[in-house]
Design an enzyme around this catalytic site. Structure first.
Site, mmCIF file in Angstrom:
data_model
loop_
_atom_site.group_PDB
_atom_site.id
_atom_site.type_symbol
_atom_site.label_atom_id
_atom_site.label_comp_id
_atom_site.label_asym_id
_atom_site.label_seq_id
_atom_site.Cartn_x
_atom_site.Cartn_y
_atom_site.Cartn_z
ATOM 1 N N ASP A 118 -0.048 -7.611 1.285
ATOM 2 C CA ASP A 118 0.421 -6.204 1.422
ATOM 3 C C ASP A 118 2.061 -6.047 1.811
ATOM 4 O O ASP A 118 2.519 -5.192 2.335
ATOM 5 C CB ASP A 118 -0.050 -5.817 2.756
ATOM 6 N N SER B 140 4.491 2.552 7.867
ATOM 7 C CA SER B 140 4.150 1.624 7.150
ATOM 8 C C SER B 140 5.296 1.070 6.122
ATOM 9 O O SER B 140 5.983 2.033 5.529
ATOM 10 C CB SER B 140 3.060 1.666 6.051
ATOM 11 N N HIS C 121 0.947 -1.415 0.116
ATOM 12 C CA HIS C 121 -0.027 0.203 -0.092
ATOM 13 C C HIS C 121 0.870 1.162 -0.145
ATOM 14 O O HIS C 121 0.381 2.391 -0.341
ATOM 15 C CB HIS C 121 -0.879 0.033 1.185
#
Length: 489
Positions: free
Chosen positions: A246, A329, A213
């Site tokens: 992911d 992230s 992402h």
């Protein structure tokens, strides 16, 4: 970041009344004066200032993800959606604390002057005594200070860095070694959308491991850069990305002069609850941020979305209370030995559920962060580097994604008229049927569809697992050899 100061306004020095004074104006419940009462504004130094740090990354969702579609199959999941705190302005119902009443007689006298009292001499005597005592104290202090102008009550530190715990195994030592191998990633799609995240050096060939992402917006021909802790920025490209896991791998286009020192990979399977953790990333774009915590839980099923609304991601995550915020992230979650045990990927947020990456709408860390176990991420990275495509293990069923608590129930019918149990697939061969409810995979309790998928995806195609399921109120077990699917749908 938000900077908020608050204080109590101090009225100017009071002056004795010079004549009859009117009744003081009544104070409201909030401490504000009636309209005709004079009000002394707070000094400038007490004025609150409110700021809002810009968010970075991608839009998240309730539960633990971004806005997603509304699927009911094994491959996609219903993911619910992911405000800066303001501060009351002066005079808007508070924000300055309780105010003393202004207006009227500054000495607190109402009405006409009070008659003289006979104890005035006693009050004056007490006042003189106080002044004399104050003068004596002040004189002694002045005399003592005059005896030694260099006297000081402060204590200076020896300034010996060796006295601090900066050994290689300390948090400081681990951070200093790891920071040069952590990069801040900026991704921008062809239409301008994008955000900021984190990644870390995976090997000496220049591959960098991060979240899907983080780079998804640039995967279709957008712009991608990686900035090292020394400030040098390099263009990069996506080698491969796995929406379901992911996980993504990018590579520097021209790695000349880049410090390609891979971070050591640990074993997430050996991690225990209570183990110390160190998280590194770029929360809200603040690169090189280091936070610490512990492993709060293991095997936490988390479903999320990449923000595109077309695919879901699943992980059996490591939960940590290390502060993780939007922009962390893709960064490494490390153990006390400096080994990477996970990729920081999601947070649970106090306001609107949780989410991945960094959005300006999303609130910050509340101590519930989630990382993809490095054992799984390493296997996915190897597939992406070798073929550019992810490989998923599967059992060949479509399960409901909304029901929780009683297991993962195989749908009666599949999407678009397809079979809920793939003919001649692994589950079909093991005897599973539509309507069966899977309650365990090996020794792990299955309470929902996302939990089943996240547990299956910790394995490799060809692995044999034991499924426990209920049919007609009776419990059964069966052995299933996992099949595979290549690429994202």
């Amino acid at each position: 970041m938000s900077t908020e100061n608050e204080g109590v306004a101090v009225p100017s020095e009071a002056k004795p009344p010079t004549g009859p004074q009117p009744d003081s104006a009544p104070a409201s419940a909030s401490g504000a004066q009636a309209p005709d009462a004079p009000h002394t504004p707070p000094p400038p130094g007490f004025a609150p200032t409110v700021g809002s740090a810009p968010g970075a990354g991608h839009p998240p969702q309730p539960g633990f993800g971004y806005p997603g579609d509304d699927p009911t199959t094994e491959q996609t999941a219903q993911i619910p959606p992911y405000p800066g705190a303001g501060h009351g302005a002066p005079g808007a119902g508070g924000g300055w604390g309780q105010q003393p009443p202004y207006g009227g007689d500054p000495w607190g006298v109402t009405g006409s002057p009070a008659p003289k009292r006979r104890n005035g001499g006693l009050i004056a005597a007490v006042l003189v005594a106080a002044l004399v005592a104050g003068g004596v104290g002040g004189g002694i202090g002045f005399w003592a200070a005059g005896q030694n102008d260099s006297a000081s009550t402060t204590v200076s530190a020896p300034g010996d860095p060796g006295a601090l715990n900066r050994k290689p195994t300390s948090v400081s030592g681990i951070a200093q070694k790891a920071l040069p191998s952590v990069v801040t990633i900026e991704a921008q799609g062809a239409t301008g959308e994008g955000g900021t995240g984190t990644g870390f050096i995976y090997d000496k060939q220049g591959h960098i491991l991060t979240n899907n992402h983080v780079v998804a917006s640039a995967a279709g021909g957008g712009k991608l850069t990686a900035t090292f802790s020394n400030g040098k920025k390099y263009d990069a490209e996506v080698v491969g990305n796995a929406q379901g896991y992911d996980v993504a791998v990018i590579k520097l286009k021209n790695a000349s002069g880049a410090p390609l020192n891979p971070l050591p990979l640990g074993k997430s399977g050996s991690v225990q609850v209570g183990d110390a953790t160190i998280a590194i990333g770029a929360p809200f774009g603040l690169s090189g941020t280091v936070t610490t915590g512990i492993i709060s839980a293991k095997d936490r099923p988390v479903a999320s979305s990449d923000g595109g609304g077309t695919s879901a991601s699943y992980m059996s995550a490591l939960q940590t209370d290390a502060s993780i915020n939007p922009g962390n992230s893709g960064g490494p979650l490390m153990d006390a030995a400096g080994n990477v045990i996970g990729i920081n990927s999601a947070i649970q947020s106090a306001g609107n559920g949780g989410g991945l990456g960094g959005e300006s709408q999303q609130s910050g860390s509340i101590g519930l962060g989630f990382a993809i176990p490095i054992d799984q991420a390493k296997r996915v990275a190897q597939d992406l580097i070798r073929t550019g495509k992810p490989v998923y293990p599967q059992i060949g069923v479509q399960v409901g994604m909304r029901d929780t608590g009683d297991g993962a129930t195989i749908a009666k019918t599949g999407n678009n008229g397809s079979e809920a149990v793939t003919p001649n697939g692994p589950a079909d061969k093991a005897g599973l049927r539509p309507g069966d409810t899977i309650t365990k995979l090996d020794d792990t309790v299955i309470d929902s569809g996302p939990t089943l998928i996240s547990e299956i995806w910790q394995h490799k195609p060809g692995d044999e697992v034991t499924l426990t399921y209920k049919r007609g109120g009776k419990e059964h077990t069966t052995q299933v050899t996992l099949g595979q699917r290549t690429g994202d749908k």
